[in-house]
Scaffold this active site. Structure first.
Site, PDB file in Angstrom:
ATOM      1  N   ARG A 140       0.856  -1.202   0.000  1.00 56.84           N
ATOM      2  CA  ARG A 140       0.000   0.000   0.000  1.00 56.84           C
ATOM      3  C   ARG A 140       0.885   1.243   0.000  1.00 56.84           C
ATOM      4  NH1 ARG A 140      -2.827  -2.681   4.568  1.00 56.84           N
ATOM      5  NH2 ARG A 140      -4.603  -3.818   3.689  1.00 56.84           N
ATOM      6  N   ASP A 197      -8.388 -20.885   5.352  1.00 56.13           N
ATOM      7  CA  ASP A 197      -7.769 -22.177   5.107  1.00 56.13           C
ATOM      8  C   ASP A 197      -8.612 -22.859   4.041  1.00 56.13           C
ATOM      9  OD1 ASP A 197      -6.993 -24.827   5.036  1.00 56.13           O
ATOM     10  OD2 ASP A 197      -6.592 -24.937   7.192  1.00 56.13           O
ATOM     11  N   ASN A 220      -3.197 -19.919  -6.840  1.00 52.55           N
ATOM     12  CA  ASN A 220      -1.796 -20.259  -6.608  1.00 52.55           C
ATOM     13  C   ASN A 220      -1.592 -21.139  -5.371  1.00 52.55           C
ATOM     14  OD1 ASN A 220       1.295 -19.614  -6.417  1.00 52.55           O
ATOM     15  ND2 ASN A 220       0.409 -18.864  -4.489  1.00 52.55           N
ATOM     16  N   TYR A 228       1.228 -35.394  -5.708  1.00 50.90           N
ATOM     17  CA  TYR A 228       1.398 -33.973  -6.047  1.00 50.90           C
ATOM     18  C   TYR A 228       1.268 -33.786  -7.563  1.00 50.90           C
ATOM     19  CZ  TYR A 228       3.717 -29.463  -6.723  1.00 50.90           C
ATOM     20  OH  TYR A 228       4.007 -28.172  -7.100  1.00 50.90           O
ATOM     21  N   LYS A 241      -1.398 -31.694 -10.044  1.00 47.71           N
ATOM     22  CA  LYS A 241      -0.965 -30.679 -11.013  1.00 47.71           C
ATOM     23  C   LYS A 241      -1.395 -31.046 -12.437  1.00 47.71           C
ATOM     24  CE  LYS A 241       0.687 -27.873  -8.025  1.00 47.71           C
ATOM     25  NZ  LYS A 241       0.015 -26.579  -7.808  1.00 47.71           N
TER      26      LYS A 241
HETATM   27  P1  NAP Z   1       4.946 -21.677  -0.594  1.00 44.45           P
HETATM   28  O1  NAP Z   1       6.067 -20.706  -0.544  1.00 44.45           O
HETATM   29  O2  NAP Z   1       4.909 -22.816   0.363  1.00 44.45           O
HETATM   30  O3  NAP Z   1       3.569 -20.853  -0.535  1.00 44.45           O
HETATM   31  C1  NAP Z   1       2.341 -21.528  -0.532  1.00 44.45           C
HETATM   32  C2  NAP Z   1       1.223 -20.516  -0.280  1.00 44.45           C
HETATM   33  O4  NAP Z   1      -0.006 -21.230  -0.156  1.00 44.45           O
HETATM   34  C3  NAP Z   1       1.435 -19.753   1.005  1.00 44.45           C
HETATM   35  O5  NAP Z   1       0.977 -18.414   0.833  1.00 44.45           O
HETATM   36  C4  NAP Z   1       0.540 -20.483   1.993  1.00 44.45           C
HETATM   37  O6  NAP Z   1       0.124 -19.552   2.983  1.00 44.45           O
HETATM   38  C5  NAP Z   1      -0.612 -20.894   1.089  1.00 44.45           C
HETATM   39  N1  NAP Z   1      -1.327 -22.038   1.639  1.00 44.45           N
HETATM   40  C6  NAP Z   1      -0.800 -23.231   2.030  1.00 44.45           C
HETATM   41  N2  NAP Z   1      -1.761 -24.007   2.553  1.00 44.45           N
HETATM   42  C7  NAP Z   1      -2.918 -23.284   2.487  1.00 44.45           C
HETATM   43  C8  NAP Z   1      -4.260 -23.528   2.879  1.00 44.45           C
HETATM   44  N3  NAP Z   1      -4.612 -24.694   3.459  1.00 44.45           N
HETATM   45  N4  NAP Z   1      -5.193 -22.572   2.677  1.00 44.45           N
HETATM   46  C9  NAP Z   1      -4.838 -21.397   2.101  1.00 44.45           C
HETATM   47  N5  NAP Z   1      -3.592 -21.099   1.704  1.00 44.45           N
HETATM   48  C10 NAP Z   1      -2.638 -22.037   1.904  1.00 44.45           C
HETATM   49  O7  NAP Z   1       4.858 -22.348  -2.036  1.00 44.45           O
HETATM   50  P2  NAP Z   1       5.110 -21.773  -3.521  1.00 44.45           P
HETATM   51  O8  NAP Z   1       6.301 -22.434  -4.034  1.00 44.45           O
HETATM   52  O9  NAP Z   1       4.993 -20.303  -3.553  1.00 44.45           O
HETATM   53  O10 NAP Z   1       3.865 -22.460  -4.232  1.00 44.45           O
HETATM   54  C11 NAP Z   1       2.856 -21.753  -4.890  1.00 44.45           C
HETATM   55  C12 NAP Z   1       2.285 -22.656  -5.983  1.00 44.45           C
HETATM   56  O11 NAP Z   1       3.325 -22.948  -6.916  1.00 44.45           O
HETATM   57  C13 NAP Z   1       1.788 -24.001  -5.470  1.00 44.45           C
HETATM   58  O12 NAP Z   1       0.593 -24.339  -6.131  1.00 44.45           O
HETATM   59  C14 NAP Z   1       2.892 -24.960  -5.863  1.00 44.45           C
HETATM   60  O13 NAP Z   1       2.433 -26.283  -6.049  1.00 44.45           O
HETATM   61  C15 NAP Z   1       3.351 -24.339  -7.161  1.00 44.45           C
HETATM   62  N6  NAP Z   1       4.712 -24.735  -7.586  1.00 44.45           N
HETATM   63  C16 NAP Z   1       5.797 -24.427  -6.840  1.00 44.45           C
HETATM   64  C17 NAP Z   1       7.066 -24.847  -7.255  1.00 44.45           C
HETATM   65  C18 NAP Z   1       8.310 -24.542  -6.465  1.00 44.45           C
HETATM   66  O14 NAP Z   1       9.360 -25.153  -6.735  1.00 44.45           O
HETATM   67  N7  NAP Z   1       8.259 -23.599  -5.520  1.00 44.45           N
HETATM   68  C19 NAP Z   1       7.201 -25.588  -8.433  1.00 44.45           C
HETATM   69  C20 NAP Z   1       6.076 -25.897  -9.175  1.00 44.45           C
HETATM   70  C21 NAP Z   1       4.825 -25.459  -8.741  1.00 44.45           C
HETATM   71  P3  NAP Z   1      -0.310 -19.889   4.495  1.00 44.45           P
HETATM   72  O15 NAP Z   1       0.687 -20.852   5.045  1.00 44.45           O
HETATM   73  O16 NAP Z   1      -0.301 -18.533   5.138  1.00 44.45           O
HETATM   74  O17 NAP Z   1      -1.695 -20.446   4.382  1.00 44.45           O
END
Ligand code: NAP
Length: 262
Positions: A49, A62, A88, A153, A157
């Protein structure tokens, strides 16, 4: 819907979602941030902001819990300012299929697949009626790679990718853009959740690079964006082979090779 639509981003407290929040804020979009950790989202929102002047709402939820999910669905249905949904939020679990608990698998499917499906369903009718808007779904290259050893997983996806491609077929003609983004290894906290040290992994993409590339794909209205795949022709060949099969996969008679006993 206003000229610059509001963006609802799930999993916006950290990682890829928080980076999307920052990038969309810098583009002047009003934001609605969804995740469980309200304090983290408030800290991000306060900073954005101040830096960008955009309006940011926090919607703690959640997405594996029915009442919380319903709250976000209602917001997507009722808030006509929201014209872009970034699905996401997602997680991963470590271990092999026989080692993972059925409870962990069920939670994984609930977050990565069911919540994404329901939120898409919540916003799609409104966007289709408006004839504009976008749904961005974060999949993974694991969804096309059963060899990577992350079976459940990867299955979630693959679901995200198929759903996105199907929705693009259905909603595209109505003016709604649907994008599947397939990251590979990206430096975020997700690796802590599977018990891996990201610093021991190779070919790790920085999260800013991933989101900036995904937004290039978004601006080009690509249906599938794979930032780490350098040779786009490989995806085109993969998708082309699938399409070439379409005319041959519906037949009244079984294939010749199945007409003689093994
Ligand atoms: P991350 O850093 O672990 O972030 C995950 C986010 O999802 C956090 O904001 C978390 O916030 C939220 N989250 C987790 N459980 C939740 C729930 N039960 N309800 C609501 N929100 C929830 O992971 P990231 O790497 O940014 O992942 C984001 C997306 O990218 C995912 O779909 C993942 O599968 C995909 N992805 C990641 C990678 C990689 O290497 N990083 C590769 C391929 C795909 P809170 O804990 O505050 O809820």
């Amino acid at each position: 819907m206003r000229d610059i639509p509001a963006v609802l981003i799930t999993g916006a407290s950290t990682g890829i979602g928080a980076t999307y929040a920052e990038r969309f804020a810098r583009r002047g979009h009003t934001l609605v941030l969804v995740a469980r950790d309200a304090a983290r989202m408030e800290a991000l929102a306060d900073r954005l902001r101040q830096e960008t002047g955009v309006t940011i709402d926090i919607l703690p939820a959640d997405l594996t819990q029915a009442a919380d999910l319903a709250k976000v669905e209602a917001r997507l249905q009722e808030d006509s300012r929201i014209g872009i949904l970034v699905n996401n939020a997602g997680t991963a679990i470590g271990g092999s299929f026989v080692d993972q608990s059925v409870e962990d698998m069920t939670r994984l499917v609930a977050l990565n697949a069911t919540a994404l499906l329901r939120l898409s369903r919540a916003i799609a009718p409104r966007l289709a009626a408006a004839g504009e808007g976008a749904i961005v779904n974060i999949g993974s290259v694991v969804g096309v790679a059963p060899e990577f050893g992350m079976t459940v997983y990867g299955a979630t996806k693959a679901f995200v990718q198929f759903l996105s491609q199907g929705l693009a077929q259905e909603l595209g003609p109505k003016g709604v853009y649907v994008q599947a983004v397939l990251p590979a290894t990206t430096r975020t906290e997700i690796w802590d959740h599977v018990g891996a040290d990201v610093n021991t992994l190779s070919n790790v993409m920085e999260v800013g690079d991933l989101v900036d590339a995904a937004l290039v794909g978004f601006d080009r209205r690509e249906p599938v964006t794979i930032p780490p795949l350098h040779d786009a022709g490989q995806w085109d060949a993969f998708d082309g082979a699938r399409k070439a099969m379409l005319g041959n996969i519906v037949n009244a008679l079984p294939a010749e090779r199945y007409r003689t006993p093994a």
